[in-house]
Design an enzyme around this catalytic site. Sequence first.
Site, PDB file in Angstrom:
ATOM      1  CG  ASN A  61      -3.213 131.239  -2.473  1.00 27.26           C
ATOM      2  OD1 ASN A  61      -3.992 130.179  -2.420  1.00 27.26           O
ATOM      3  ND2 ASN A  61      -2.555 131.642  -3.518  1.00 27.26           N
ATOM      4  CG  HIS A 111       4.867 127.241  -8.182  1.00 24.28           C
ATOM      5  ND1 HIS A 111       5.591 128.551  -8.669  1.00 24.28           N
ATOM      6  CD2 HIS A 111       3.687 127.697  -7.735  1.00 24.28           C
ATOM      7  CE1 HIS A 111       4.435 129.611  -8.971  1.00 24.28           C
ATOM      8  NE2 HIS A 111       3.460 128.918  -8.280  1.00 24.28           N
ATOM      9  CD  GLU A 145       5.773 123.386  -4.880  1.00 20.96           C
ATOM     10  OE1 GLU A 145       4.768 123.208  -4.650  1.00 20.96           O
ATOM     11  OE2 GLU A 145       5.995 123.567  -6.179  1.00 20.96           O
ATOM     12  CB  SER A 204       0.645 125.029  -5.047  1.00 26.34           C
ATOM     13  OG  SER A 204       1.017 124.679  -6.481  1.00 26.34           O
ATOM     14  CG  ASP A 218       8.518 126.951  -2.930  1.00 28.90           C
ATOM     15  OD1 ASP A 218       7.944 127.586  -1.914  1.00 28.90           O
ATOM     16  OD2 ASP A 218       8.535 127.605  -4.253  1.00 28.90           O
ATOM     17  CG  HIS A 235       0.966 126.636  -1.010  1.00 23.96           C
ATOM     18  ND1 HIS A 235      -0.241 127.354  -1.025  1.00 23.96           N
ATOM     19  CD2 HIS A 235       1.365 126.522  -2.323  1.00 23.96           C
ATOM     20  CE1 HIS A 235      -0.330 127.662  -2.234  1.00 23.96           C
ATOM     21  NE2 HIS A 235       0.586 127.220  -3.162  1.00 23.96           N
ATOM     22  CE  LYS A 286       0.921 131.156  -2.834  1.00 25.03           C
ATOM     23  NZ  LYS A 286       2.133 130.594  -3.577  1.00 25.03           N
TER      24      LYS A 286
END
Length: 389
Positions: free
Chosen positions: A50, A136, A181, A185, A210, A213, A241
């Site tokens: 990541n 997640h 998110e 992910s 969230d 990423h 990440k």
Amino acid sequence: MSQGDKHSYITSALEKRVIENRLRSLKTVQTSDKSIIKVDGKEYINFSGNDYLGLSKHPDLISKSHSFTEQYGSGSTASRLISGTLSIHTQLEDKLAKFFGYEACLLFNSGFQANTGILSAIADRHSLIIGDKKIHNSLIQGAKLSGAEFKRYSHNDLEHLEDLLKKAQKQDYNRVWVVTETVFSMDGDISAIKKISGLCSKYSAHLYSDDAHAIGILGEKGRGLNPGVSGVDISIGTFGKAFGAFGAFVGCSREMKEYLINYCPAVIYTTSLPPSVIGSIDAALDLIPAMDSERQHVQDHSRALKKAMTDLGYSTSDSNSQIVPIVIGKEDETLELSAFLADHGIYAIAIRPPTVAKGASRIRITLTASHSDEQVQQLINAFKEWKNR
Ligand SMILES: *Cc1c(COP(=O)(O)O)cnc(C)c1O
């Protein structure tokens, strides 16, 4: 009960994993060059990390980490409310708030800790949490810990979400939180965060999003996808990440920050992040806004990989980011493919249930700015060979 029986639940749980061919174990790796990983003495191109911008090995992060350690010590020595709030913590929070455009930011020791800690502090057994089906695990744990009623809507299905919000209005919950998110992910697809925010305001729900990423790698100057969306009450970013470091933060209102400092045990009862980590994050934050060409490089590779996989007849789900799943379906076939890729110098791990749904096993590729065109081509060639074997 004999001593042997006392631990039998562990033995049988592990045996179950063996029978299912799902026993997991830790692999020790070495990383020397940014895109190369060494496992059991053999080198691979790493397509499972990541470190999206290659910052974990950047000299500026390393030197600021050193210099903060020299100036402030190796540990922060206490929790934030006791004597663990150093000037570098508050300065970083102000700098984060300014860059991301939030009223306030509060540091957390990890994304997992932020999600479990915050959700359980902002909802209780009189609340309702409505989460996307693919959020997640840390968000799921947080929802459970809160004691709130926990419902899920089908992945990115806003009609389903609206339906649940409508139904919730007829109940007397003290508050309703919607949890999503921005970039998911396991699929690398992106939620319609503006529309979700619109639904939240229509039904007076709170929004928790969230951005783990996305920050650093997507959005204007790498700000992620939450900034600029009004109505996100809690925005989570993580530093493990694209930031190449460790830790997390929440972007929120000043009042929410004060609430968390007073009511969130994950802030109150833990030692604050050490100076070394603050130094790395601070240095990353200085670099990230100017890394447009790195971000473009990653998106170009993502597009090329998705096209090549589609041409080969593979589904890459709805990936729209640096995370590109190549959905295979069957678990054993996915494992075989992962081993085949390893034989071809490519480290790309198989993701299987329970991490993803049954029948949705996949090779999950993550692209970073450190990958060269040749390395991505090598990956594509290996898939071609597998397909034509
Ligand atoms: C990685 C990740 C986390 C966990 O963050 P850590 O800092 O690694 O604990 C939380 N949420 C999402 C969406 C993530 O991808």
